[in-house]
Design an enzyme around this catalytic site. Sequence first.
Site, mmCIF file in Angstrom:
data_model
loop_
_atom_site.group_PDB
_atom_site.id
_atom_site.type_symbol
_atom_site.label_atom_id
_atom_site.label_comp_id
_atom_site.label_asym_id
_atom_site.label_seq_id
_atom_site.Cartn_x
_atom_site.Cartn_y
_atom_site.Cartn_z
ATOM 1 N N ASN A 232 45.357 49.747 31.698
ATOM 2 C CA ASN A 232 44.509 49.481 32.982
ATOM 3 C C ASN A 232 43.122 49.612 32.531
ATOM 4 O O ASN A 232 42.686 50.506 32.121
ATOM 5 C CB ASN A 232 44.858 50.799 34.134
ATOM 6 N N GLU A 233 42.308 48.322 32.740
ATOM 7 C CA GLU A 233 40.983 48.309 32.654
ATOM 8 C C GLU A 233 40.324 48.596 31.417
ATOM 9 O O GLU A 233 39.496 49.642 31.215
ATOM 10 C CB GLU A 233 40.415 48.753 33.769
ATOM 11 N N GLU A 354 44.402 43.472 40.907
ATOM 12 C CA GLU A 354 43.596 44.626 41.928
ATOM 13 C C GLU A 354 42.465 43.863 42.619
ATOM 14 O O GLU A 354 41.520 43.144 41.813
ATOM 15 C CB GLU A 354 42.904 45.720 41.019
ATOM 16 N N TRP A 396 44.858 46.502 46.206
ATOM 17 C CA TRP A 396 44.727 47.729 46.086
ATOM 18 C C TRP A 396 44.179 48.396 47.225
ATOM 19 O O TRP A 396 43.165 48.131 47.861
ATOM 20 C CB TRP A 396 43.481 47.956 44.794
#
Length: 448
Positions: A232-233, A354, A396
Amino acid sequence: MSPRRQGGVGGWLKNFPGLTRMRSGSVLTYPLVGVAFFVAFVYLSFGDFKPSPGLAEMSFVERNGTQFVVDGRAFYVNGWNSYWMLDQAAEEFSKSRVTEMFQIGAKMGMTVCRTWAFNDGTYHALQVSLGIFDERVFRALDWVIVEARRHGIRLLLSLVNNLQHYGGKTQYVKWAWDEGIGLSSSNDSFFFDPTIRKYFKIYLKTILRRKNHLTGIEYRDDPTIFAWELMNEPQCASDSSGDTLQEWFEDMSEFVKSIDHNHLLTIGLEGFYGPVSSQEKQSINPGKWYGTLGSDFLSNSKISHVDFASVHVYPDQWLLKANFTEKTNYISKWVTSHIEDGDRELHRPVMFTEFGLSKKSKDFENSQRVTFYRSIFDKIYESAKKNGAGAGAMIWQLLVPGMEEYSDDYGIIPGLTPSVDSLLKEQSCRLMSLRLRKDSSDRSPTIC
């Protein structure tokens, strides 16, 4: 997902019972599109959707150029994020929230839910320490996968966090440092420390080869899983050249594919253009700083084992002084640029995994969310109509009542914001109508 968007339960888990070490258009088409859309919209609005009590038949989602396909037919994603599925499934009193969320998603015709398949060293930890897993929590993840399939929902499973929430790379580095086997206490050593890499690969192998205790199916063989997301990111600001992350992505994506040939794989990028990209592309970033975080959307997404590119969309966090109109105009440019990248350079799908608009923005109104979300959905729909790379988007985030501690500036509880609910359902109908138009053999509205 940034720290400002993350909720959840913190704390350290001191005692773990039952721990186990795991080893291993033409004008003529418009009436047809209109009819298909109308059928889909009426069905989703008034139909009594009742998921089968058994497990729905599913085939793996595959990639054909810039499109996702299932059984050779186009597959579009109108999805959502509920990162908390594993955490809630770990306790009997909260499992019903997972079921309720899948029921809501299915009722809206949504197709994919993105959630965490990790929890490192915190409350309800899946991985308690390096290479050691809690079988009770693993069984909860087994159940989430089965429950998703029972409702006709697929899962995009993220495998580790760049942020500290739910452990993330920070926890791996702390474990290694505390045990005297880490090269550095820097969080970015997660990417270059060979010992930490070895333990992350143990985790990957454990997840991919996990045999679901409810079905007997290994995760790598389960089509309920839409795709894996490496991280994630991911960011590695200590090496702004991008070399460290590029090499890590290449190594880990190859490792995943050596074990799992069935599933799609993405990295989990936010979409920032780094030094490898042209100056023209870098100018599309929300600011110069965003090009120094060690990632590069184009070079990272071109890795041979990566099946589709991921992008996040958060104008509130990126453009702090901009008004709503300025943010919307910027995001239109941002989304268009990445879809064009998918079409012209990457030749693979692009997913906006997202996107959100903070309710704490200055002069915020719910109507702004509808305008903002629709601008993204319209870009996806227009690309999909042309068989382009815009493969889908995932809001999101969605929650159910009683989950206030998991909410954030972006959280939405379906039922409380009818305008957003209608928009999400409308996008499902639009994408479904495209599939109906492109496949004359499929006339069933129940594909939502």
